[in-house]
Scaffold this motif. Structure first.
Motif, PDB file in Angstrom:
ATOM      1  N   GLY A 113      -0.911  -7.560  -8.176  1.00 27.51           N
ATOM      2  CA  GLY A 113      -0.455  -7.512  -9.560  1.00 27.51           C
ATOM      3  C   GLY A 113       0.168  -6.181  -9.943  1.00 27.51           C
ATOM      4  N   ASN A 114       0.111  -5.241  -9.023  1.00 28.92           N
ATOM      5  CA  ASN A 114       0.629  -3.909  -9.271  1.00 28.92           C
ATOM      6  C   ASN A 114       1.822  -3.669  -8.342  1.00 28.92           C
ATOM      7  OD1 ASN A 114       0.784  -1.342 -10.167  1.00 28.92           O
ATOM      8  ND2 ASN A 114      -1.074  -0.590  -9.155  1.00 28.92           N
ATOM      9  N   GLU A 144       0.832  -1.212   0.000  1.00 34.66           N
ATOM     10  CA  GLU A 144       0.000   0.000   0.000  1.00 34.66           C
ATOM     11  C   GLU A 144       0.868   1.264   0.000  1.00 34.66           C
ATOM     12  OE1 GLU A 144      -2.258   0.415   3.586  1.00 34.66           O
ATOM     13  OE2 GLU A 144      -4.033   1.050   2.505  1.00 34.66           O
ATOM     14  N   TYR A 145       2.054   1.168   0.617  1.00 35.67           N
ATOM     15  CA  TYR A 145       2.955   2.322   0.669  1.00 35.67           C
ATOM     16  C   TYR A 145       3.919   2.353  -0.513  1.00 35.67           C
ATOM     17  CZ  TYR A 145       1.158   3.675   5.208  1.00 35.67           C
ATOM     18  OH  TYR A 145       0.341   4.095   6.215  1.00 35.67           O
ATOM     19  N   GLY A 146       3.581   1.601  -1.565  1.00 36.32           N
ATOM     20  CA  GLY A 146       4.320   1.737  -2.819  1.00 36.32           C
ATOM     21  C   GLY A 146       5.563   0.893  -2.979  1.00 36.32           C
ATOM     22  N   GLN A 202      14.215   3.494   4.670  1.00 34.68           N
ATOM     23  CA  GLN A 202      13.555   3.600   3.357  1.00 34.68           C
ATOM     24  C   GLN A 202      12.276   2.769   3.319  1.00 34.68           C
ATOM     25  OE1 GLN A 202      17.342   3.647   0.968  1.00 34.68           O
ATOM     26  NE2 GLN A 202      15.784   3.661  -0.664  1.00 34.68           N
ATOM     27  N   VAL A 203      12.313   1.583   3.935  1.00 34.14           N
ATOM     28  CA  VAL A 203      11.110   0.740   3.986  1.00 34.14           C
ATOM     29  C   VAL A 203      10.005   1.488   4.734  1.00 34.14           C
ATOM     30  CG1 VAL A 203      10.108  -1.380   4.933  1.00 34.14           C
ATOM     31  CG2 VAL A 203      12.378  -1.461   3.872  1.00 34.14           C
TER      32      VAL A 203
END
Ligand code: UDX
Length: 458
Positions: free
Chosen positions: A65-66, A21-23, A190-191
């Motif tokens: 999938g994204n 969710e955070y990319g 970074q995570v």
């Protein structure tokens, strides 16, 4: 970041979903093919068969999938990975120590694959599930022994409560990371970039051992607090006339330093963490020749608390369980879950069976299927005496007594059901103080025995 989450249980799946969710590009890995198939559908029913947390399937559906991918083939997703979270089951051994068999074999498998990878960029291995103090150091040895190059190890414990795991992952009280090397702290920053400079979330960096210890101390502190209220507050309310446990709680917790959470007296705390972690910490401290009376007492108070109401029923109300039919409502360790790990109901039902009850009529809104597996008649023939029901009404019908063993909100309305379904003499044992209108029951001739109050006869 490219992240692998190894192990898709409650902790792993929630973590993978929230990271996606955070990319981040997240690969959730498990060797259970059926589970991975179910998660890969993105279908909420399929997902909730394994992990049922509010909001979780929605995130998976959105990121699948994204940003989020599921895999049973670690080798296929290893290249270019920045961080691998280990979210593996760590069940207890009989002596309380933590069983690291599954953890170790997964770590060996990861080490083998990392040793053979082409991309030799730095990779950080992070323990997220609760593991004994020193396990990050132990993981480091596994990696070195297998010839893994350019890696770091870290501890980053989770503090999630079941039922609010997604919400708590999105907005935790604190993020605790324990590493040795500056570049490894940097990978975790970074995570968790969304938390590092957050005004309300404490981002705590320390050694791996400290991070591991924080988890154990937090959970044993919480259980100790519950045991304090059950062992002291509840006993005062039960033995000294005219003491109201509810007012006692309000008066004491009005102090900002004293939390309301944990002050609700109960027939013991259950769940996947408290009992397991306190026993593991007792064991770990014994290994360094420390005997911790404080922890032993907290654990014992909690275990005794699960069933002492049965003794109170005998001594304070004169109820005889032999040959009686008893309803037990609330099988899971708390409301809104089907999880029965360490649930008080297990000890309650086993003790009632030991007292020679003729039949147990069991009900829980979510945990009936779990209960059927927990009370397997092949393991104990006495479990054949348990019958399961899909409403409290059906379970209470035709019984001589009722034991309320969890805090499902619907139990607050049980007094009406009791009046409708059974006649006095009848004993209501309330392990969670769920009946606000108990006076109406007394007026109709029912006996009411609750944790924290003196026994009340009509
Ligand atoms: C707990 C911790 O809250 C979490 O931080 C940790 O990471 C894992 O263990 P969980 O097991 O999901 O989470 O349940 P929690 O809601 O904390 O309740 C634990 C038990 O304590 C339940 O059986 C609950 O009914 C009981 N409890 C809680 C009480 O008996 N009285 C209270 O006042 C609060």
């Amino acid at each position: 970041m490219k992240i692998i989450v190894a192990g898709t249980g409650f902790v792993g799946l929630v973590h993978a979903a929230v990271c996606s969710e955070y990319g981040h590009e997240v690969y959730a890995y498990d060797n259970d093919k059926e589970k991975i198939r179910a998660f890969s559908t993105g279908d909420s029913e399929e997902i909730e068969k394994y992990v049922n947390e509010p909001g979780l399937s929605g995130i998976i559906k959105e990121t699948l999938g994204n940003y989020l991918f599921f895999s049973t083939d670690l080798k296929a997703v290893i290249e270019g990975v920045d961080a691998i979270f280990l979210c593996l089951p760590t069940p207890p051994n009989l002596n309380g120590s933590t069983n690291l068999t599954i953890y170790n074999s997964a770590a060996e498998e990861i080490a083998q694959i990392l040793a053979e990878r082409k991309d030799q960029r730095r990779v950080l291995l992070i323990n997220k599930s609760t593991v004994p103090i020193g396990t990050a150091r132990h993981l480091q040895k596994i990696m070195t022994n297998r010839g893994v190059k350019n890696f770091g190890v870290a501890s980053n414990p989770e503090f999630l409560a079941e039922g609010s795991a997604v919400e708590q992952s999105r907005r935790p009280d604190r993020v605790v990371v324990g590493c040795d090397q500056p570049e490894d702290f940097q990978i975790l920053r970074q995570v968790y970039s969304q938390y590092v400079n957050h005004v309300r979330i404490k981002y705590i960096e320390s050694t791996p051992e400290t991070a591991e210890a924080i988890k154990y101390v937090a959970n044993t502190m919480l259980l100790t607090y519950i045991s304090f209220w059950n062992g002291v507050g509840a006993k005062i309310g039960e033995k000294i006339p005219n003491v109201s446990i509810d007012d006692l709680r309000k008066g004491v917790t009005a102090d900002d330093r004293i939390s309301t959470w944990g002050s609700y007296v109960s027939n013991g705390a259950g769940g996947s963490c408290f009992g397991k972690d306190i026993r593991s910490l007792i064991y770990q401290l014994r290994q360094v020749h420390v005997r911790t009376k404080m922890l032993e007492s907290s654990y014992e108070v909690n275990e005794e608390q699960k069933v002492y109401l049965i003794d109170r029923a005998i001594t304070e109300t004169g109820f005889q369980f032999n040959n009686k039919t008893v309803a037990v409502t609330g099988l899971a360790f708390k409301k809104h879950t089907n999880d029965m790990r360490d649930a008080s109901s297990i000890k309650v039902i086993e003790t009632l069976l030991g007292k020679g009850v003729a039949k147990i009529k069991a009900y829980d809104p979510l945990a009936v299927d779990t209960a059927r597996a927990v009370f397997n008649p092949k393991e104990n023939v006495l479990f054949e005496k348990i019958e399961y029901f899909h409403t409290a009404k059906e379970a209470i019908k035709g019984t001589d007594a009722l034991f309320i063993s969890s805090d499902c909100e619907e139990f607050r309305g049980l007094s009406r059901t009791i009046e409708d379904m059974v006649k006095p003499p009848y004993l209501v044992i309330d392990g969670r103080r769920m009946i606000p209108d108990f006076k109406a029951l007394l007026a109709k001739g029912f006996t009411y025995l609750a944790v924290g109050s003196v026994a009340m006869k009509p």
